[in-house]
Scaffold this motif. Structure first.
Motif, PDB file in Angstrom:
ATOM      1  N   ALA A   1      -2.640 -10.161  19.481  1.00  0.00           N
ATOM      2  CA  ALA A   1      -2.002  -8.969  18.922  1.00  0.00           C
ATOM      3  C   ALA A   1      -2.146  -9.004  17.402  1.00  0.00           C
ATOM      4  O   ALA A   1      -1.768  -9.985  16.756  1.00  0.00           O
TER       5      ALA A   1
ATOM      6  N   LYS B   1      -1.392  -7.183  13.676  1.00  0.00           N
ATOM      7  CA  LYS B   1      -0.474  -6.280  12.976  1.00  0.00           C
ATOM      8  C   LYS B   1      -0.989  -6.042  11.564  1.00  0.00           C
ATOM      9  O   LYS B   1      -1.590  -6.919  10.948  1.00  0.00           O
TER      10      LYS B   1
ATOM     11  N   SER C   1       0.106 -11.277  14.843  1.00  0.00           N
ATOM     12  CA  SER C   1       1.528 -10.956  14.865  1.00  0.00           C
ATOM     13  C   SER C   1       2.403 -12.202  14.896  1.00  0.00           C
ATOM     14  O   SER C   1       3.578 -12.138  14.573  1.00  0.00           O
TER      15      SER C   1
ATOM     16  N   LEU D   1      -6.970   0.250  12.478  1.00  0.00           N
ATOM     17  CA  LEU D   1      -6.194   1.112  13.364  1.00  0.00           C
ATOM     18  C   LEU D   1      -7.029   1.489  14.591  1.00  0.00           C
ATOM     19  O   LEU D   1      -6.514   1.582  15.703  1.00  0.00           O
TER      20      LEU D   1
ATOM     21  N   GLY E   1      -7.082  -1.159  17.298  1.00  0.00           N
ATOM     22  CA  GLY E   1      -5.820  -1.438  17.959  1.00  0.00           C
ATOM     23  C   GLY E   1      -4.773  -2.187  17.162  1.00  0.00           C
ATOM     24  O   GLY E   1      -3.745  -2.575  17.714  1.00  0.00           O
TER      25      GLY E   1
ATOM     26  N   GLN F   1      -1.528  -2.713  15.058  1.00  0.00           N
ATOM     27  CA  GLN F   1      -0.294  -1.943  14.978  1.00  0.00           C
ATOM     28  C   GLN F   1       0.351  -2.131  13.607  1.00  0.00           C
ATOM     29  O   GLN F   1       0.644  -3.262  13.212  1.00  0.00           O
TER      30      GLN F   1
ATOM     31  N   THR G   1       3.362  -2.221  10.890  1.00  0.00           N
ATOM     32  CA  THR G   1       4.816  -2.375  10.895  1.00  0.00           C
ATOM     33  C   THR G   1       5.422  -1.103  10.302  1.00  0.00           C
ATOM     34  O   THR G   1       4.712  -0.262   9.742  1.00  0.00           O
ATOM     35  N   GLU G   2       6.746  -0.963  10.385  1.00  0.00           N
ATOM     36  CA  GLU G   2       7.391   0.265   9.899  1.00  0.00           C
ATOM     37  C   GLU G   2       7.154   0.523   8.413  1.00  0.00           C
ATOM     38  O   GLU G   2       6.834   1.650   8.030  1.00  0.00           O
TER      39      GLU G   2
ATOM     40  N   LEU H   1       3.600   1.624   7.962  1.00  0.00           N
ATOM     41  CA  LEU H   1       3.399   2.955   8.522  1.00  0.00           C
ATOM     42  C   LEU H   1       3.831   4.023   7.514  1.00  0.00           C
ATOM     43  O   LEU H   1       3.152   5.031   7.334  1.00  0.00           O
TER      44      LEU H   1
ATOM     45  N   TRP I   1      -2.730   7.585   7.781  1.00  0.00           N
ATOM     46  CA  TRP I   1      -2.199   7.726   9.136  1.00  0.00           C
ATOM     47  C   TRP I   1      -2.523   9.115   9.698  1.00  0.00           C
ATOM     48  O   TRP I   1      -2.933   9.248  10.848  1.00  0.00           O
TER      49      TRP I   1
END
Length: 153
Positions: free
Chosen positions: A2, A4, A25, A60, A63, A65, A67-68, A71, A80
């Motif tokens: 994963a 991030k 991650s 992106l 895949g 992801q 983090t807030e 983002l 984005w």
């Protein structure tokens, strides 16, 4: 694995500076990163946000992801929206370039030569102001004459 897109903290106490990194991650916040794709300095006015749009789109796309906080930064820069196929946001506020020191010095020198009130005595404005204030100070008010006391002769 994963992956991030997250912030890696740098800087001193009360002066945070972040790198936008792509990392596994499971790594620590400031641990090893796969790639650094941007900068974020929140204490500057306006905040410095630099993100490599091409690399962000790549990560992106495969895949990763965000983090807030990342983002939110990606939404501010428009990366984005570009990834999702939406309309671009309003442009970011950009810091103005710092003034050229040489040009500022030249302007001050011209002002001093043309319109500067230096006086013939060569005193600085503060000293000239003090000299002007000294004569303006009034003498202390006169006290009433002493009355003779009993027993003096």
């Amino acid at each position: 694995m994963a992956v991030k897109i997250k912030l890696k903290r740098l800087g001193m106490i009360r002066n945070p500076q972040y790198r936008v990194v792509v990392a596994d991650s499971r790594t620590k916040r400031d641990g090893r990163a796969i790639e650094e794709i941007g900068l974020y300095h929140p204490k500057e006015d306006p905040s410095l946000i630099q993100i490599d749009a091409e690399r962000a789109a790549y990560w992106l796309g495969v895949g990763a992801q965000p983090t807030e906080p990342v983002l939110k930064l990606l939404k501010l820069t428009g990366d984005w929206q570009k990834f999702k196929g939406e309309a671009a946001p309003a442009p970011l506020k950009v810091a103005e370039a710092p003034a050229d020191r040489h040009a500022v010095y030249e302007a001050a020198a011209k002002e001093a030569l043309s319109g500067g009130d230096t006086g013939s005595s060569g005193t600085t404005p503060k000293k000239a102001k003090k000299k002007d204030e000294a004569p303006a100070a009034e003498a202390p008010a006169e006290t009433p004459a002493e009355t003779p006391t009993e027993g003096e002769g």
